[in-house]
Scaffold this active site. Structure first.
Site, PDB file in Angstrom:
ATOM      1  N   GLU A 134       0.847  -1.179   0.000  1.00  0.00           N
ATOM      2  CA  GLU A 134       0.000   0.000   0.000  1.00  0.00           C
ATOM      3  C   GLU A 134       0.888   1.237   0.000  1.00  0.00           C
ATOM      4  OE1 GLU A 134      -3.810  -1.900   2.305  1.00  0.00           O
ATOM      5  OE2 GLU A 134      -2.536  -0.575   3.474  1.00  0.00           O
ATOM      6  N   CYS A 186      -0.838   6.305   9.680  1.00  0.00           N
ATOM      7  CA  CYS A 186       0.358   5.649  10.222  1.00  0.00           C
ATOM      8  C   CYS A 186      -0.010   4.344  10.905  1.00  0.00           C
ATOM      9  CB  CYS A 186       1.034   6.524  11.271  1.00  0.00           C
ATOM     10  SG  CYS A 186       1.661   8.060  10.650  1.00  0.00           S
TER      11      CYS A 186
HETATM   12  N1  SAH Z   1       9.478   0.829  10.086  1.00  0.00           N
HETATM   13  C1  SAH Z   1       9.666   2.250   9.995  1.00  0.00           C
HETATM   14  C2  SAH Z   1       8.712   2.845   9.025  1.00  0.00           C
HETATM   15  C3  SAH Z   1       7.275   2.881   9.467  1.00  0.00           C
HETATM   16  S1  SAH Z   1       6.883   4.526   9.563  1.00  0.00           S
HETATM   17  C4  SAH Z   1       9.587   2.853  11.375  1.00  0.00           C
HETATM   18  O1  SAH Z   1       9.401   2.106  12.336  1.00  0.00           O
HETATM   19  O2  SAH Z   1       9.816   4.049  11.530  1.00  0.00           O
HETATM   20  C5  SAH Z   1       5.389   4.564  10.272  1.00  0.00           C
HETATM   21  C6  SAH Z   1       5.365   5.405  11.534  1.00  0.00           C
HETATM   22  O3  SAH Z   1       4.078   5.220  12.093  1.00  0.00           O
HETATM   23  C7  SAH Z   1       6.354   4.929  12.564  1.00  0.00           C
HETATM   24  O4  SAH Z   1       6.818   5.976  13.351  1.00  0.00           O
HETATM   25  C8  SAH Z   1       5.497   4.002  13.362  1.00  0.00           C
HETATM   26  O5  SAH Z   1       6.048   3.758  14.612  1.00  0.00           O
HETATM   27  C9  SAH Z   1       4.221   4.755  13.411  1.00  0.00           C
HETATM   28  N2  SAH Z   1       3.067   3.905  13.715  1.00  0.00           N
HETATM   29  C10 SAH Z   1       2.965   2.583  13.528  1.00  0.00           C
HETATM   30  N3  SAH Z   1       1.763   2.140  13.921  1.00  0.00           N
HETATM   31  C11 SAH Z   1       1.087   3.208  14.360  1.00  0.00           C
HETATM   32  C12 SAH Z   1      -0.223   3.397  14.866  1.00  0.00           C
HETATM   33  N4  SAH Z   1      -1.056   2.383  15.012  1.00  0.00           N
HETATM   34  N5  SAH Z   1      -0.594   4.642  15.191  1.00  0.00           N
HETATM   35  C13 SAH Z   1       0.259   5.680  15.021  1.00  0.00           C
HETATM   36  N6  SAH Z   1       1.490   5.564  14.542  1.00  0.00           N
HETATM   37  C14 SAH Z   1       1.909   4.335  14.221  1.00  0.00           C
END
Ligand code: SAH
Length: 341
Positions: free
Chosen positions: A84, A330
């Site tokens: 996605e 996110c």
């Molecule tokens: N693997 C990388 C890229 C993902 S980025 C990383 O960990 O940074 C996506 C961002 O959204 C990251 O900061 C992640 O921690 C955050 N994220 C993941 N799940 C989420 C959720 N349910 N609600 C809000 N942010 C979330």
């Protein structure tokens, strides 16, 4: 796949096939306009037959549009795997959120992308392909770029696919590509320390973003298994080294989860951790992932937490949530098309 190739590599590919260099340029331009092989009109049929097996065959399978204008694209690759990608409209233009892996093996408890583990890495050309397809969908082409910013924040851990992600950055910021400034590219990582050091050596002008989400190692490990491998202090040290080398401000993502990381003490500890570092904190209100029973805080609380950080001298903002109603926010991206959606 041919979208893995730089302009020079494409000319070399043409040369090896015994073709003049301009044929390489034609193929390159077709790929950057996201044309399918059938749509290319300036290549002889015999040549198309020759390159067919290497020519990109990714495509947009489905599109969803949020009430806030955010669009989610389901993109399918030749082997049937899907990812996605998300398009967000800001005042200054379009930002695209790209996936770097099909699924993810980091196992963060709040994130949907990791629910089924890692299927495979994407090649540089497949990461690029998401952008080229979306650029075309917005009326763009190889000479007419519609996208201004890229965030590597879709499914996957970019630094777990290091070489392909770096090659992608090289391709996309090349003047013979879409020529997107590295300053307009953000790479988000859960904090793979050795890879942060390797990335620093590349000396890119991109923005490094760290998904921190906690101020104590034990708490971080409750929601992010990677915390068992790297301590928060080791990540921050790597960030300092990264800053010293690149002079680029470091961004931190901090998703507020009730009872895990949202106390006043957390705000205080976070400000101590970031002291002296040119850093900015993005507070992300937790987006609901139905398989998980973590609770997020209210938006109002997020603003209060950001204010608390600011009162401790930390630059902080609350991130706007976009595309939540289409599972495009996110942590909501997954490597599976939900049934009946
Ligand atoms: N693997 C990388 C890229 C993902 S980025 C990383 O960990 O940074 C996506 C961002 O959204 C990251 O900061 C992640 O921690 C955050 N994220 C993941 N799940 C989420 C959720 N349910 N609600 C809000 N942010 C979330």
């Amino acid at each position: 796949m041919l979208s893995d190739f730089s302009f020079d590599e494409m000319k070399e590919y043409a040369r090896k096939l015994g073709l003049p260099a301009f044929r390489g340029e034609q193929i390159f331009n077709a790929i950057y306009s996201a044309k399918s092989l059938d749509e290319i009109t300036n290549l002889p049929k015999a040549l198309k037959d020759i390159i067919a097996q290497d020519y990109p065959n990714y495509k947009i399978l489905k599109k969803f549009e949020s009430k806030d204008g955010t669009q989610k694209f389901i993109i399918e690759f030749g082997d049937g795997n899907i990812v996605e990608s998300v398009l967000m409209k800001y005042k200054y233009g379009y930002t695209v959120c790209l996936s770097t892996q099909v699924g993810c093996r980091m196992g963060c408890k709040f994130c949907a992308s990791t629910l089924n583990g890692l299927a495979r890495n994407l090649s540089s050309g497949e990461i690029l392909g998401q952008l080229l397809l979306i650029n075309r969908d917005k009326g763009g082409s190889e000479k007419n770029r519609q996208i201004t910013n890229i965030v590597l924040m879709g499914s996957g851990e970019p630094l777990d696919n290091f070489d392909n992600v770096c090659k992608f950055i090289d391709l996309i910021s090349s003047s013979r590509g879409l020529n997107i400034s590295q300053r307009n590219i953000s790479l988000s990582t859960c904090g793979l320390v050795d890879k942060i050091d390797l990335l620093a050596q590349k000396n890119y002008n991109i923005s490094l973003t760290i998904s921190l989400h906690a101020t104590l190692d034990e708490k971080r490990a409750e929601v992010m298994p990677i915390a068992n491998r790297y301590k928060i202090s080791e990540i921050i040290d790597a960030c300092r080294r990264y800053y010293d080398k690149t002079k680029r401000r470091i961004y931190f993502e901090y998703t507020l989860i009730t009872g895990v990381n949202d106390s006043d003490d957390d705000a205080q500890r976070l400000s101590k951790l970031l002291k002296g570092l040119n850093a900015h904190v993005n507070i992300i209100p937790l987006n609901v992932v139905k398989e998980r029973n973590l609770k997020g805080t209210s938006r109002l609380f997020a603003y209060q937490f950001a204010d608390l950080l600011k009162s401790h001298g930390v630059s902080a903002t609350v991130r706007r949530t976009m595309g939540e109603d289409i599972g495009g926010a996110c942590g909501q991206l997954r490597n599976q098309v939900l049934k009946n959606k």
